[in-house]
Design an enzyme around this catalytic site. Sequence first.
Site, PDB file in Angstrom:
ATOM      1  CG  ASN A 175      -1.686   0.969   1.154  1.00 25.34           C
ATOM      2  OD1 ASN A 175      -1.835   2.328   0.588  1.00 25.34           O
ATOM      3  ND2 ASN A 175      -3.012   1.157   2.555  1.00 25.34           N
TER       4      ASN A 175
ATOM      5  NE  ARG B 283      -4.645   3.380  -1.616  1.00 25.46           N
ATOM      6  CZ  ARG B 283      -4.451   4.453  -0.889  1.00 25.46           C
ATOM      7  NH1 ARG B 283      -2.997   4.548  -0.412  1.00 25.46           N
ATOM      8  NH2 ARG B 283      -4.919   5.405  -1.411  1.00 25.46           N
TER       9      ARG B 283
ATOM     10  CG  HIS C  10     -10.301   6.650   2.153  1.00 22.77           C
ATOM     11  ND1 HIS C  10     -10.468   7.941   2.087  1.00 22.77           N
ATOM     12  CD2 HIS C  10      -8.715   6.831   1.547  1.00 22.77           C
ATOM     13  CE1 HIS C  10      -9.914   8.891   2.244  1.00 22.77           C
ATOM     14  NE2 HIS C  10      -8.347   7.900   2.158  1.00 22.77           N
TER      15      HIS C  10
ATOM     16  NE  ARG D 285      -5.269  15.394  -0.661  1.00 27.05           N
ATOM     17  CZ  ARG D 285      -6.152  13.560  -0.252  1.00 27.05           C
ATOM     18  NH1 ARG D 285      -6.635  13.503   0.363  1.00 27.05           N
ATOM     19  NH2 ARG D 285      -4.749  13.290  -0.553  1.00 27.05           N
TER      20      ARG D 285
ATOM     21  CD  GLU E 171      -6.623   1.886   3.576  1.00 27.23           C
ATOM     22  OE1 GLU E 171      -7.596   1.974   2.416  1.00 27.23           O
ATOM     23  OE2 GLU E 171      -6.296   2.751   4.277  1.00 27.23           O
TER      24      GLU E 171
END
Length: 381
Positions: free
Chosen positions: A9, A74, A163, A224, A364
């Site tokens: 990942n 990923r 996500h 962000r 994840e």
Amino acid sequence: MMNRILTINAGSSSLKYSLFDVENDKVIAEGRVEHIGGGDAHVASHASAMRDVLNGLINNSLLNQRELMAIGHRVVHGGEIYSRPVVIDAEVVEAIQRLIPLAPLHNTINLACIEVTRELFPQVPQVAVFDTAFHQTMPEHAYRYALPENCYRDHQVRRYGFHGTSHQYVVKQAALHLDQPPEQLNLITLHLGNGASMAAIKNGVCVDTSMGMTPLEGLMMGSRCGDLDPAVPFYLAQAMNKSNQEINELLNEKSGFMGVCGVYDMREVHRRVEFGDEKAKLALEMFCYRIRKYIGAYCAVLGRVDALIFTAGIGENDVVVRRRCCEGLDAFGIKIDSQLNEDSAVAIQQDNANVKVLVIPTDEAREIFEQTLVCLTPNKQ
Ligand code: ADP
């Protein structure tokens, strides 16, 4: 015997890996390389970080060609091409390359890691698990922007969402917890980490999400800005005499919590709030207010909501944020129990609430592992 799966990942400046034993369904090694590339870099590039990780595992006798069943990567952007994981071949590499304009930083990094793993383990199947795939079920009225059609047809400008592995994982876990099949559940998932996004899940599939063509849209995040009047970047470019690149950096790296109160880490925001820092208080309220707005919007999208699910660093740990995100939502059937919230119990709603509120740690790596396994053994699907 081939009984290991490695998951990779890679983020903008980090690389996380987990090595799973398929037989025992256990993680046997995991780690994280930080500060890759950029000014304060400890490691020059993702390719060299990837090589270091593989060599470390090989030297510790944890990894060899004979035992390694697959590597699951990923990959951030799968565009409209991929709605499920795929075994990586030349055509997939080419598609990920073609999607680079939509995710310049991330898809390039993902490709660099894939190249290194293929070079060291050319015989081992590699699987791409796309961050966008879970959101491909969104209806057109939810994923289209109100722009001229050619922006979508010729330039692929639409909402994709990100996500995906995390939203998908917590939906599966919520279904287990609620003891109901996902197809019968309407859920609102809140992935609140450094990057933050929400998704509306109807009958187990995603029907809307807060991130857009890029991860910049939606909630306020560590650095962000999230939702913004689209005229603001043009105005600022002119008013501040900045280039497109500089405005892009401003919106992605210098905004959000960083922009409003000068720090991006939520724990530091709370520390400052405790000392009476007004900017930190404002940032915290902006973050929770926007989440409440999205919860309201997704209640309208779904009609009936069975559960709200908090996950990722902030969602799993932050008692104050969870409380404030649910404040004033009694009319929607959302009422949390302050003691259960303090305890970070799995279910934190009041007994008489219509909507369950769950705290589910995301994983994840496990989702990438499970999807990689399913991709290689299609009869398990
Ligand atoms: P990412 O994977 O996007 O880097 P994480 O899911 O690890 O993000 O979440 C990072 C965020 O979670 C940071 O803002 C961090 O401050 C916050 N966080 C982690 N632990 C806690 C905690 N105990 N209380 C509040 N916030 C926390």
